[in-house]
Design a protein around this motif. Structure first.
Motif, PDB file in Angstrom:
ATOM      1  N   VAL A   1       0.858  -1.179   0.000  1.00 47.46           N
ATOM      2  CA  VAL A   1       0.000   0.000   0.000  1.00 47.46           C
ATOM      3  C   VAL A   1       0.898   1.234   0.000  1.00 47.46           C
ATOM      4  N   THR A   2       0.718   2.103  -0.999  1.00 48.38           N
ATOM      5  CA  THR A   2       1.588   3.276  -1.122  1.00 48.38           C
ATOM      6  C   THR A   2       0.945   4.560  -0.609  1.00 48.38           C
ATOM      7  N   ASP A   3      -0.383   4.569  -0.503  1.00 50.22           N
ATOM      8  CA  ASP A   3      -1.049   5.784  -0.022  1.00 50.22           C
ATOM      9  C   ASP A   3      -2.470   5.439   0.407  1.00 50.22           C
ATOM     10  N   VAL A   4      -2.973   6.200   1.379  1.00 54.71           N
ATOM     11  CA  VAL A   4      -4.358   6.063   1.834  1.00 54.71           C
ATOM     12  C   VAL A   4      -4.951   7.466   1.925  1.00 54.71           C
ATOM     13  N   ARG A   5      -6.146   7.658   1.330  1.00 58.69           N
ATOM     14  CA  ARG A   5      -6.791   8.968   1.369  1.00 58.69           C
ATOM     15  C   ARG A   5      -8.230   8.810   1.852  1.00 58.69           C
ATOM     16  N   PHE A   6      -8.719   9.852   2.513  1.00 52.64           N
ATOM     17  CA  PHE A   6     -10.090   9.841   3.030  1.00 52.64           C
ATOM     18  C   PHE A   6     -10.752  11.163   2.717  1.00 52.64           C
ATOM     19  N   SER A   7     -12.032  11.107   2.327  1.00 50.00           N
ATOM     20  CA  SER A   7     -12.813  12.329   2.128  1.00 50.00           C
ATOM     21  C   SER A   7     -14.242  12.059   2.569  1.00 50.00           C
ATOM     22  N   ASP A   8     -14.952  13.128   2.935  1.00 50.55           N
ATOM     23  CA  ASP A   8     -16.319  12.993   3.423  1.00 50.55           C
ATOM     24  C   ASP A   8     -17.163  14.137   2.897  1.00 50.55           C
ATOM     25  N   SER A   9     -18.371  13.815   2.437  1.00 52.28           N
ATOM     26  CA  SER A   9     -19.328  14.830   2.015  1.00 52.28           C
ATOM     27  C   SER A   9     -20.654  14.550   2.710  1.00 52.28           C
ATOM     28  N   ARG A  10     -21.693  15.253   2.312  1.00 49.08           N
ATOM     29  CA  ARG A  10     -22.966  15.155   3.022  1.00 49.08           C
ATOM     30  C   ARG A  10     -23.500  13.727   3.047  1.00 49.08           C
ATOM     31  N   ASP A  11     -23.407  12.995   1.933  1.00 48.20           N
ATOM     32  CA  ASP A  11     -24.015  11.663   1.865  1.00 48.20           C
ATOM     33  C   ASP A  11     -23.041  10.560   1.502  1.00 48.20           C
ATOM     34  N   LEU A  12     -21.734  10.850   1.488  1.00 48.51           N
ATOM     35  CA  LEU A  12     -20.774   9.848   1.030  1.00 48.51           C
ATOM     36  C   LEU A  12     -19.415  10.047   1.693  1.00 48.51           C
ATOM     37  N   ALA A  13     -18.876   8.962   2.241  1.00 47.89           N
ATOM     38  CA  ALA A  13     -17.477   8.958   2.695  1.00 47.89           C
ATOM     39  C   ALA A  13     -16.703   8.050   1.746  1.00 47.89           C
ATOM     40  N   ARG A  14     -15.500   8.475   1.375  1.00 56.54           N
ATOM     41  CA  ARG A  14     -14.716   7.697   0.411  1.00 56.54           C
ATOM     42  C   ARG A  14     -13.312   7.458   0.958  1.00 56.54           C
ATOM     43  N   ILE A  15     -12.879   6.200   0.897  1.00 55.50           N
ATOM     44  CA  ILE A  15     -11.513   5.821   1.272  1.00 55.50           C
ATOM     45  C   ILE A  15     -10.844   5.256   0.023  1.00 55.50           C
ATOM     46  N   VAL A  16      -9.669   5.762  -0.314  1.00 53.65           N
ATOM     47  CA  VAL A  16      -8.934   5.293  -1.488  1.00 53.65           C
ATOM     48  C   VAL A  16      -7.594   4.727  -1.036  1.00 53.65           C
ATOM     49  N   LEU A  17      -7.360   3.453  -1.360  1.00 49.41           N
ATOM     50  CA  LEU A  17      -6.080   2.803  -1.083  1.00 49.41           C
ATOM     51  C   LEU A  17      -5.321   2.675  -2.400  1.00 49.41           C
ATOM     52  N   GLU A  18      -4.069   3.095  -2.416  1.00 53.14           N
ATOM     53  CA  GLU A  18      -3.241   2.955  -3.616  1.00 53.14           C
ATOM     54  C   GLU A  18      -2.232   1.833  -3.413  1.00 53.14           C
ATOM     55  N   PHE A  19      -2.014   1.038  -4.472  1.00 55.00           N
ATOM     56  CA  PHE A  19      -1.128  -0.122  -4.421  1.00 55.00           C
ATOM     57  C   PHE A  19      -0.120  -0.059  -5.555  1.00 55.00           C
ATOM     58  N   ASP A  20       0.995  -0.740  -5.365  1.00 54.65           N
ATOM     59  CA  ASP A  20       1.983  -0.823  -6.444  1.00 54.65           C
ATOM     60  C   ASP A  20       1.673  -1.948  -7.424  1.00 54.65           C
ATOM     61  N   GLU A  21       0.753  -2.839  -7.077  1.00 56.20           N
ATOM     62  CA  GLU A  21       0.299  -3.921  -7.946  1.00 56.20           C
ATOM     63  C   GLU A  21      -1.216  -4.058  -7.796  1.00 56.20           C
ATOM     64  N   PRO A  22      -1.895  -4.679  -8.768  1.00 57.07           N
ATOM     65  CA  PRO A  22      -3.354  -4.837  -8.632  1.00 57.07           C
ATOM     66  C   PRO A  22      -3.707  -5.655  -7.393  1.00 57.07           C
ATOM     67  N   PRO A  23      -4.643  -5.188  -6.550  1.00 57.54           N
ATOM     68  CA  PRO A  23      -4.993  -5.908  -5.330  1.00 57.54           C
ATOM     69  C   PRO A  23      -6.124  -6.918  -5.560  1.00 57.54           C
ATOM     70  N   SER A  24      -6.140  -7.969  -4.742  1.00 62.11           N
ATOM     71  CA  SER A  24      -7.278  -8.887  -4.668  1.00 62.11           C
ATOM     72  C   SER A  24      -7.910  -8.702  -3.291  1.00 62.11           C
ATOM     73  N   PHE A  25      -9.244  -8.681  -3.251  1.00 64.95           N
ATOM     74  CA  PHE A  25      -9.895  -8.356  -1.980  1.00 64.95           C
ATOM     75  C   PHE A  25     -11.250  -9.033  -1.881  1.00 64.95           C
ATOM     76  N   SER A  26     -11.738  -9.098  -0.671  1.00 65.72           N
ATOM     77  CA  SER A  26     -13.118  -9.496  -0.384  1.00 65.72           C
ATOM     78  C   SER A  26     -13.562  -8.668   0.817  1.00 65.72           C
ATOM     79  N   TYR A  27     -14.878  -8.578   1.037  1.00 68.97           N
ATOM     80  CA  TYR A  27     -15.344  -7.767   2.164  1.00 68.97           C
ATOM     81  C   TYR A  27     -16.700  -8.259   2.639  1.00 68.97           C
TER      82      TYR A  27
END
Length: 475
Positions: free
Chosen positions: A44-70
């Protein structure tokens, strides 16, 4: 000497054995390479967070394509994300959480020692949307692979609640400090790359998809805007995925944008038409949007603000609200028209224009009620020569340059209130060039200053002025 049949059989068997051995060896090496690649640790090279009235957004940046589940959990509400083969050395201590949706970002015990598990603790039940963005086009050499986590509030605080929070500073569900606009905020420009995902847009004779052209130009324009202090670009989409045309202006509203620019490539049933054009919202569509807005709950009260408290007649309140909103939408249509004119001037230096004047139309993407909005057709992708041009990165960059030049010039001339550019413009001292027939007391009266202050500011020893002389007006 003549060889026997047995000799030929032995040689054939040896050749087959050698072939099988080499095939097995190559296959084993291939499997080893695949395993080696798959086993490569992702960082993980960077993590960013932003928030607005109806939406919070978290962006994770990687040096390679990530695989994930949630998955999501309740009591307490949280979202758990498992990242396969991702180094868990990164931390969230430097991430400043704002707004009222996310209370904490933390690590938890992963499934295996090579994985990472992220837990997002939320203050209420939120809808979750995850998608990845990959730097696929040649114009994004330095971009990283990203995982975007969007936490959507199905029942965001109303504009009335926000207004009350600003007034009373007491609503626990609203982060009041995040709602107060800075006096030197950035000018926010939402850039909308037309089409995307299952909607390719128009397709050129050589098979070029409109959605790829619009995304490339949008990213080029966003990079230029973000490189200019005082301007900030927000992309409606950063990858190849679908967004409804009706949802795109909502992004501009959510971001409190000062401008929305939607980028498209035109098409026709025959290959002859060519050239660009710029569009803004038609009066008829604007009027229908005004009616729709006024039908929303308490919309008239929100528009009137404190004035609504002293108007007892509901019909009168709606009349005033309709008048205010009508004037507002007319103003933003006029600003859209003015910017469209500016853009056409600059685009003429890059490409032929199909329409030499701004055009109006009933387009869903232009219906943000309080945001100047334009749609730019960069050319006819159905024309073979223009399709070829649009596939040329340098041509796309020139189109982005033309848009950037127009936007920058427009906002330099008319910066929105509360922005850093407005602060810089209006804090500069005024100057006045003397023309024939003017004298000192008349100039002082015009600018509301005293003759004494005017003389001191310009170090004048007498009241005599010369035609063409430039005076600095004291504040």
């Amino acid at each position: 000497m003549k060889k026997s049949a047995g000799t030929y059989v032995k040689q054939a068997n040896s050749a087959i054995a050698l072939f099988v051995y080499l095939t097995f060896t190559v296959f084993a090496l291939f499997i080893g390479c695949v395993q080696s690649v798959s086993a490569k640790q992702v960082n993980v090279t960077d993590v960013r967070f932003s928030d607005s009235r109806d939406l919070a957004r978290i962006v994770l940046e990687f040096d390679e394509p990530p695989s994930f589940s949630y998955f999501s959990l309740a009591n307490p509400e949280r979202v758990v994300i498992d990242l396969q083969n991702v180094d868990n050395a990164f931390n969230f201590s430097s991430i400043g959480l704002s707004g009222n949706k996310v209370s904490k970002l933390r690590h938890s015990t992963p499934i295996t020692s090579k994985d990472s598990r992220i837990v997002i603790e939320t203050n209420k039940k939120l809808s979750v949307r995850l998608f990845t963005l990959t730097p696929a086009d040649e114009d994004v050499k330095q971009a990283r692979h990203r995982l975007v986590i969007e936490l959507i509030d199905p029942n965001p605080p109303s504009e009335v609640a926000i207004s009350n929070a600003r007034s009373n500073n007491a609503d626990p569900n609203v982060a009041v400090n995040a709602l107060e606009p800075d006096r030197d905020r950035d000018i926010i420009i939402v850039i909308d790359a037309g089409h995307g995902g299952v909607d390719p847009g128009s397709i050129g004779p050589a098979g070029t998809y409109e959605k790829h052209i619009t995304l490339s130009i949008s990213k080029m324009l966003a990079r230029q805007i973000n490189a200019q202090p005082g301007l900030r670009a927000v992309l409606t989409r950063e990858g190849d995925y679908y967004i409804s045309p009706n949802d795109r202006p909502e992004i501009a509203v959510r971001e409190n944008a000062d401008l929305l620019v939607s980028i498209h490539a035109d098409a026709f049933t025959s290959p002859q038409p060519r050239g660009g054009s710029v569009w803004f919202l038609s009066k008829g569509r604007a009027d229908s949007e005004l009616g729709r807005l006024l039908e929303q709950t308490e919309r008239s009260s929100q528009l009137l603000g404190p004035a609504a408290d002293i108007i007892e007649d509901r019909d009168t309140e709606r009349y005033f609200a309709e008048t205010i909103l009508n004037m507002s939408m007319d103003l933003f249509r006029a600003l859209s028209y003015e910017l469209s004119h500016e853009l056409i001037k600059d685009m003429k230096g890059v490409t032929r224009m199909h329409k030499s004047l701004p055009q109006s139309a009933s387009l869903a993407v232009l219906t943000a009620p309080e945001t100047p909005s334009i749609l730019v057709e960069v050319g006819f992708i159905s024309n073979p020569q223009e399709e070829k041009n649009l596939n040329w990165a340098e041509h796309r960059q020139r189109l982005a340059n033309a848009m950037y030049t127009s936007i920058k010039r427009y906002f330099k001339k008319t910066p929105p209130d509360g922005t850093a550019w407005a602060l810089a413009k209006y804090s500069q001292p005024l100057s006045h060039k003397v023309v024939s027939g003017e004298f000192l007391s008349l100039i002082a009266q015009r600018y509301g200053v005293s003759v004494k202050a005017l003389k001191m500011q310009n170090k004048l020893n007498s009241d005599l002025l010369q035609v063409g002389q430039v005076l600095t007006i004291p504040k």
